[in-house]
Design a protein around this motif. Structure first.
Motif: not given
Length: 401
Positions: A86-102
C-alpha cells in the motif's frame, strides 16, 4: 502504447532470467535508464527514435517491475507485505498528482503548446528520473540470518535464493535458465491461473483510466472550450484516488482481520459505480471521435462534476485491486517472487496492449461492458485464492501450536 505493452508482455518471459544474472538492484538501475531515455526523446522527438525507445521501454518496464516486486517481497514479512504494498503504491501514484497538477497550471487556457513549453517539461522529467535511478543504489537488502532450528519456520534460505544470488555451483546461464523455467511452472499453478483473471482486469482498466477516459473527456464538445483542460484535472483526481487508496489500505492492513477480499470487493463496487456514471455522462463515440470532438448526446446532460468524480473513483478502485494483487503475489510466492511478478506483469501488460488496440475501434459502451464482465470474474477468482490462503494459514497456525 500498444507497442510498449506488447513488448512489455513478451519481455516478462525473460525478466526473471535478467534479474537472476545481474540482481534486482542493477536491474532497477539499467531499466530506469531506459525510462529516462524514453522521456528524453520528447525533448526533440523524431519518429524513428520515438518507436525505437517505445520498444526498449517495453523491455525495461518488464525488468523494472519484476525487480521491484522481488525487492518489495524480500524486504517484507508475511505480516508487512500488505502494508508495504500500500505504501509503495501510494508513493508511486504521487507522480500522477504532481505531474498533472503542473501541466494543468502551466498550460491552462493554452490552445497551442510551444516547443519551449514541451522542452521545459521533458528536460525537468528527464533530470528527475535520472536522480531517481541513482537512488536505487540506496535500497538495502536484508542481511542473511541463521536459519531457525525448526525446519517448518526456515524461510530465510529460500528468501536469500529468491533475491537472485548465484550459488557457486551454478553458472549464470543455468541460473537464468532456472528462473525462466520457474516462471513457466508458476504460470501453470492453480493459484496463478485463478489470479490471471484479476491480473487481466487490472490491465484493461489501466488502459481505460490512463488513455481512454482522458481522450473521451477531451472529445466532449458539450464541456465547452475547457474540455481539453479536463484531461489534466482528471489525471489529478485519478492520482488523488490512487494515493488515498494506497495510503489507507497500507495503514489499515494491520487492522484488517478479514483479509484482502473486502478491499478488492470495494474496488469492484467503486469501478461499477464509475462505469455506470461514465456510461450515462459520456457520449458512446467519444473514444473514436475525430479531433474536433463528438456531436453525439449522452444519456444525461453531460456534467463536468460527474466526470471528475468518476476520475477519482477510477483511481480509488485501481488502488484497491493493485495493492491487493501485489500483496497476495508477494505472500503466496515469497520463495519465487521474481518469476511470480513476471507472470503478473505478463498477463496485465498483454491485456493492456489488447485494450489499447481495440480502444481505437470500439464504442465506449462496449469497452465498459468488457471491463464489467472481466471485473466480476476476476473478483470471484481472487476471492477463491484468498480464501484458500487464509485456510492454509489457519491450518499452519493450528499445526504449530
Amino acid at each position: 502504447m500498444a507497442i510498449i505493452y506488447a513488448v512489455f508482455s513478451a519481455s516478462n518471459l525473460i525478466a526473471p532470467s535478467v534479474i537472476a544474472v545481474v540482481g534486482p538492484q542493477l536491474s532497477l538501475f539499467f531499466s530506469g535508464l531506459l525510462y529516462s531515455a524514453y522521456i528524453a526523446v520528447f525533448i526533440h522527438p523524431y519518429t524513428w527514435s520515438f518507436y525505437t525507445l517505445s520498444v526498449l521501454l517495453g523491455i525495461g518496464a518488464a525488468v523494472l517491475w519484476t525487480a521491484q516486486g522481488n525487492l518489495l517481497t524480500i524486504n517484507s514479512k508475511d505480516s508487512t507485505i500488505g502494508r508495504n504494498s500500500g505504501i509503495f503504491w501510494a508513493l508511486m501514484q504521487f507522480s500522477l498528482f504532481f505531474g498533472n497538477l503542473y501541466i494543468y497550471l502551466a498550460w491552462h487556457n493554452k490552445s497551442h503548446i510551444t516547443d519551449k513549453d514541451r522542452q521545459t517539461v521533458f528536460i525537468t522529467l528527464t533530470v528527475i528520473s535520472l536522480v531517481g535511478n541513482f537512488l536505487f543504489f540506496l535500497i538495502q537488502r536484508p542481511d542473511p540470518e541463521p536459519a531457525p532450528s525448526d525446519a517448518s519456520e526456515s524461510l530465510l534460505p529460500t528468501e536469500i535464493s529468491d533475491s537472485c544470488d548465484v550459488a557457486p555451483s551454478q553458472t549464470l546461464g543455468s541460473q537464468a535458465l532456472d528462473a525462466f523455467k520457474r516462471s513457466i511452472q508458476l504460470a501453470m499453478t492453480k493459484e496463478m491461473l485463478l489470479l490471471s483473471i484479476p491480473f487481466a482486469y487490472s490491465g484493461l482498466e489501466l488502459t481505460f483510466y490512463s488513455g481512454v477516459y482522458g481522450t473521451c473527456l477531451g472529445a466532449m464538445t458539450q464541456f465547452g472550450e475547457g474540455a481539453k483542460g479536463l484531461i489534466g484535472l482528471s489525471g489529478i483526481l485519478i492520482g488523488v484516488g490512487e494515493i488515498l487508496g494506497g495510503g489507507v489500505f497500507g495503514i489499515m492492513d494491520k487492522c484488517n482481520r478479514y483479509g484482502r477480499n473486502p478491499v478488492v470487493f470495494l474496488g469492484l463496487v467503486t469501478h461499477i459505480v464509475a462505469f455506470y456514471l461514465i456510461f450515462l455522462n459520456i457520449a458512446s463515440d467519444a473514444p473514436v471521435a475525430p479531433e474536433e470532438g463528438t456531436q453525439m448526446q449522452a444519456f444525461i446532460q453531460p456534467s463536468v462534476a460527474v466526470a471528475l468524480i468518476c476520475s477519482f473513483l477510477l483511481g480509488l478502485g485501481d488502488s484497491c485491486f493493485n495493492t491487493q494483487l501485489i500483496s497476495i503475489v508477494g505472500f503466496l510466492f515469497r520463495d519465487d517472487s521474481a518469476p511470480a511478478f513476471a507472470v503478473f506483469k505478463f498477463v496485465q501488460s498483454i491485456t493492456a496492449a489488447i485494450a489499447f488496440f481495440y480502444s481505437n475501434y470500439l464504442l465506449l459502451h462496449w469497452q465498459l461492458l468488457i471491463m464489467v464482465l472481466v471485473g466480476f470474474m476476476g473478483t470471484g477468482t481472487f476471492f477463491l485464492v484468498e480464501w484458500a490462503a487464509i485456510s492454509a494459514r489457519r491450518d499452519s497456525d493450528y499445526d504449530s501450536i
